[in-house]
Design a protein around this motif. Sequence first.
Motif, mmCIF file in Angstrom:
data_model
loop_
_atom_site.group_PDB
_atom_site.id
_atom_site.type_symbol
_atom_site.label_atom_id
_atom_site.label_comp_id
_atom_site.label_asym_id
_atom_site.label_seq_id
_atom_site.Cartn_x
_atom_site.Cartn_y
_atom_site.Cartn_z
ATOM 1 N N VAL A 1 10.769 -7.166 9.036
ATOM 2 C CA VAL A 1 9.764 -6.121 8.833
ATOM 3 C C VAL A 1 8.443 -6.777 8.461
ATOM 4 C CG1 VAL A 1 9.103 -4.122 7.468
ATOM 5 C CG2 VAL A 1 11.490 -4.444 8.092
ATOM 6 N N GLN A 2 7.379 -6.377 9.135
ATOM 7 C CA GLN A 2 6.037 -6.810 8.755
ATOM 8 C C GLN A 2 5.400 -5.669 7.968
ATOM 9 O OE1 GLN A 2 6.821 -7.209 12.366
ATOM 10 N NE2 GLN A 2 7.776 -9.041 11.528
ATOM 11 N N LEU A 3 4.806 -6.006 6.834
ATOM 12 C CA LEU A 3 4.227 -5.005 5.948
ATOM 13 C C LEU A 3 2.738 -5.277 5.772
ATOM 14 C CD1 LEU A 3 7.014 -5.014 3.216
ATOM 15 C CD2 LEU A 3 6.738 -3.397 5.097
ATOM 16 N N GLN A 4 1.933 -4.248 5.906
ATOM 17 C CA GLN A 4 0.484 -4.364 5.791
ATOM 18 C C GLN A 4 -0.014 -3.354 4.769
ATOM 19 O OE1 GLN A 4 -1.549 -6.546 7.662
ATOM 20 N NE2 GLN A 4 -3.254 -5.901 6.380
ATOM 21 N N ALA A 5 -0.394 -3.841 3.608
ATOM 22 C CA ALA A 5 -0.915 -2.966 2.559
ATOM 23 C C ALA A 5 -2.415 -2.785 2.714
ATOM 24 C CB ALA A 5 -0.600 -3.550 1.189
ATOM 25 N N SER A 6 -2.871 -1.592 2.364
ATOM 26 C CA SER A 6 -4.299 -1.298 2.438
ATOM 27 C C SER A 6 -4.650 -0.213 1.436
ATOM 28 C CB SER A 6 -4.678 -0.845 3.851
ATOM 29 O OG SER A 6 -3.986 0.338 4.186
ATOM 30 N N GLY A 7 -5.950 0.021 1.273
ATOM 31 C CA GLY A 7 -6.397 1.101 0.420
ATOM 32 C C GLY A 7 -6.959 0.676 -0.916
ATOM 33 N N GLY A 8 -6.904 -0.597 -1.221
ATOM 34 C CA GLY A 8 -7.453 -1.068 -2.484
ATOM 35 C C GLY A 8 -8.966 -0.975 -2.508
ATOM 36 N N GLY A 9 -9.527 -1.148 -3.690
ATOM 37 C CA GLY A 9 -10.969 -1.103 -3.829
ATOM 38 C C GLY A 9 -11.386 -1.119 -5.269
ATOM 39 N N LEU A 10 -12.675 -0.897 -5.475
ATOM 40 C CA LEU A 10 -13.252 -0.859 -6.815
ATOM 41 C C LEU A 10 -13.482 0.591 -7.211
ATOM 42 C CD1 LEU A 10 -14.644 -2.155 -9.279
ATOM 43 C CD2 LEU A 10 -16.742 -2.257 -7.912
ATOM 44 N N ALA A 23 4.532 -0.377 7.974
ATOM 45 C CA ALA A 23 5.608 -1.284 8.367
ATOM 46 C C ALA A 23 5.750 -1.322 9.878
ATOM 47 C CB ALA A 23 6.914 -0.849 7.727
ATOM 48 N N SER A 24 6.169 -2.468 10.371
ATOM 49 C CA SER A 24 6.426 -2.611 11.798
ATOM 50 C C SER A 24 7.512 -3.652 11.990
ATOM 51 C CB SER A 24 5.153 -3.036 12.527
ATOM 52 O OG SER A 24 4.694 -4.293 12.074
ATOM 53 N N GLY A 25 8.096 -3.625 13.151
ATOM 54 C CA GLY A 25 9.038 -4.665 13.516
ATOM 55 C C GLY A 25 10.502 -4.281 13.450
ATOM 56 N N ARG A 26 10.829 -3.401 12.506
ATOM 57 C CA ARG A 26 12.227 -2.972 12.378
ATOM 58 C C ARG A 26 12.217 -1.485 12.054
ATOM 59 N NH1 ARG A 26 16.347 -7.371 11.707
ATOM 60 N NH2 ARG A 26 15.128 -9.285 11.849
ATOM 61 N N THR A 27 13.395 -0.912 11.930
ATOM 62 C CA THR A 27 13.500 0.519 11.638
ATOM 63 C C THR A 27 13.132 0.760 10.184
ATOM 64 O OG1 THR A 27 15.260 0.719 13.272
ATOM 65 C CG2 THR A 27 14.990 2.521 11.685
ATOM 66 N N PHE A 28 11.970 1.340 9.991
ATOM 67 C CA PHE A 28 11.435 1.535 8.645
ATOM 68 C C PHE A 28 12.385 2.352 7.772
ATOM 69 C CE2 PHE A 28 8.375 1.789 5.395
ATOM 70 C CZ PHE A 28 8.184 3.113 5.022
ATOM 71 N N SER A 29 12.986 3.358 8.341
ATOM 72 C CA SER A 29 13.843 4.249 7.562
ATOM 73 C C SER A 29 15.142 3.581 7.114
ATOM 74 C CB SER A 29 14.143 5.523 8.345
ATOM 75 O OG SER A 29 14.774 5.206 9.570
ATOM 76 N N ASP A 30 15.382 2.377 7.527
ATOM 77 C CA ASP A 30 16.549 1.632 7.049
ATOM 78 C C ASP A 30 16.291 0.959 5.699
ATOM 79 O OD1 ASP A 30 17.784 0.331 10.244
ATOM 80 O OD2 ASP A 30 18.074 2.251 9.230
ATOM 81 N N TYR A 31 15.028 0.963 5.269
ATOM 82 C CA TYR A 31 14.635 0.157 4.127
ATOM 83 C C TYR A 31 14.175 0.974 2.925
ATOM 84 C CZ TYR A 31 14.930 -3.910 7.121
ATOM 85 O OH TYR A 31 15.400 -4.903 7.950
#
Length: 121
Positions: A1-10, A23-31
């Motif tokens: 699974v590749q995970l990409q976090a976003s939304g941070g800031g000041l 998430a990408s790469g595998r079945t997200f709902s398995d995790y």
Amino acid sequence: VQLQASGGGLVQAGDSLRLSCAASGRTFSDYNMGWFRQAPGEEREFVAAITWSGVSTYYADSVKGRFTISRDNAKNTVYLQMNSLKPEDTAVYYCAADRLDYGPNVDYDYWGQGTLVTVSS
């Protein structure tokens, strides 16, 4: 699974922010998914977790009542809604995925790269 976090800031103390982890790469709902954070000079600490179905959640005492973890399996995304932010919430926030378990004491299988949240007083 590749995970990409976003939304941070000041933001300012008392403000809200929503983090996303795609998430990408595998079945997200398995995790099962978790959020962790690491402040400068500190150890990484658990923030929140959610089961694969979204039925069960788990929070660190420090964020309970202020943060909400949720997920949308159709969008392969887990969220962390952060309200009433405090300066001590300043950290790099990481999302993580595990096939078997969830919670603070889990050796998560996959980790995202982190997104920085800075809360000014």
